[in-house]
Design a protein around this motif. Structure first.
Motif: not given
Length: 394
Positions: A27-28, A31-33, A35, A38-39
């Motif tokens: 996820r990190e 999704v976050q770093r 992209a 999406s979540e």
């Protein structure tokens, strides 16, 4: 494709802590770093990995690779994330024979076996909290555990999972009322309209037809038997990597000793990446004429069922997950898996690791450090390895 492989390879080298930790790393990163998705999309992939049998975190990685670059991306993600742990397990199993008489090595392995008791116990607590939320589920878990403690064979494991699925359909529906449209079709009809047939047909052929061919043609190469055994194990693993423990233990019974098996499991706790890399260790041992080939075949076979099933329903997962009877059947299976893991905690994990009151005291301390102090798994690995050596000196 190289970017996918490189990113997952780095994660495969640093992803200690088991499936739950892997989900956090993914996820990190994606999704976050980066992209890449999406979540919402990521949450759907995680839900799908919990719904299907197979290695949960590896299935999420496979789905992310597929989302990014189709089947090539999925295979690149799998190879990148898995190669580090498989390589380490191969090196360790090759070294195990040479180090078998080394007292320090055996002491370290004993310490890691005690850690395995702690880790499996923790997995049971987490799964019990998630899947045994009411009296019917608790009873189903209890029945499964008692059945498999008394008769822990592969046949019984398959039968209790089927039984649990049937119980789930009738008693464990989250929503008792199906829509009128759904009532016009049976569960099988609803599912068949939403699946991708090619990977599903291959899955069914390997699961059912291959064992029949081996039965009628027993002179087939031993490597085919290894593939079939590990494919069956991978087809029945619901609830995460730890559940592969009792399934593999019964399938390879008589081919490896209980001590060899638990040593492999203990080592798998200490390496990054998927728990299914245990298959690499066991595959090396059960095909002594071609140990490297055995290790690679076992590894591919244990991962393959989960990936074939993932490909079968990845595109229509949202609609599949809304079929009440199918979701209820999986509720039953997931509940039974908790009971299956409870039986494995006793045999082979506990009886092969805990020999005296000191060992039991160390296990209790380990549970405290993991559950209350939340000590990272890598620090626990180092601590229990040192404890194993200290016990040898006492």
């Amino acid at each position: 494709m190289w970017e996918i492989f490189k990113t997952f390879f780095i994660l495969g080298c640093i992803s200690f802590g088991g499936p739950a930790a892997h989900i956090g790393y993914f996820r990190e990163t994606f999704v976050q770093r980066l992209a890449w998705l999406s979540e919402r999309q990521y949450a759907e992939y995680v839900a799908l990995s919990q719904f299907l049998p197979g290695p949960g975190s590896s299935q999420v990685g496979f789905a992310i690779g597929y989302h990014r670059l189709g089947l090539k991306g999925a295979c690149s993600a799998f190879l990148g994330f898995t190669i580090p742990s498989v390589t380490i397990m191969l090196l360790l199993v090759i070294s195990t024979g040479e180090l078998a008489g080394n007292g320090v090595f055996q002491s370290v392995i004993h310490g890691l076996k005690l850690l395995a008791v702690v880790v499996v116990f923790d997995a049971i607590l987490l799964m019990y909290k998630n899947f045994c939320k009411d009296t019917p589920r608790i009873l189903l878990c209890l029945i499964t555990a008692c059945t498999l403690l008394i008769s822990p064979s592969v046949i019984e494991q398959i039968l209790v999972l089927i039984f649990a699925a049937v119980i789930g359909v009738f008693f464990l529906k989250e929503n008792k009322e199906d829509t009128t449209k759904k009532k016009k079709h049976c569960l099988i009809c609803n599912v068949c309209t939403l699946i991708n047939y090619k990977p599903l047909v291959l899955f069914l052929l390997l699961l059912f037809v291959l064992p029949l061919l081996m039965f009628f043609y027993p002179a087939m190469p031993a490597s085919i038997s290894v593939f079939s055994d590990f494919f069956q194990a991978g087809s029945l693993v619901f609830g995460g990597g730890h559940v592969v423990l009792p399934l593999l233990q019964n399938i390879v019974e008589g081919q490896v000793t209980a001590d060899q098996f638990l040593t492999g499991y203990a080592i798998a706790q200490a390496v990054p990446g998927p728990m299914f890399s245990l298959a690499t260790y066991i595959g090396y041992l059960i095909l002594p004429s071609e140990p490297i080939v055995g290790a690679l075949i076992a590894t591919i076979a244990v991962f393959l069922p989960g990936f074939l099933l993932l490909l079968s329903c990845l595109k229509n997962w949202q609609r599949l997950s809304k079929i009440p009877s199918l979701a209820a059947a999986m509720n039953g299976v997931n509940t039974a898996v908790v009971g299956l893991l409870i039986s494995a905690l006793y045999q082979p994990v506990f009886v092969s690791a805990v020999f005296n009151s000191i060992d039991m005291a160390i296990v209790l301390i380990g549970v405290y450090l993991l559950k209350r102090q939340r000590l990272p798994i890598m620090w626990l690995v180092l601590l229990f390895a040192v404890i194993g050596v200290l016990l040898k000196l006492i």
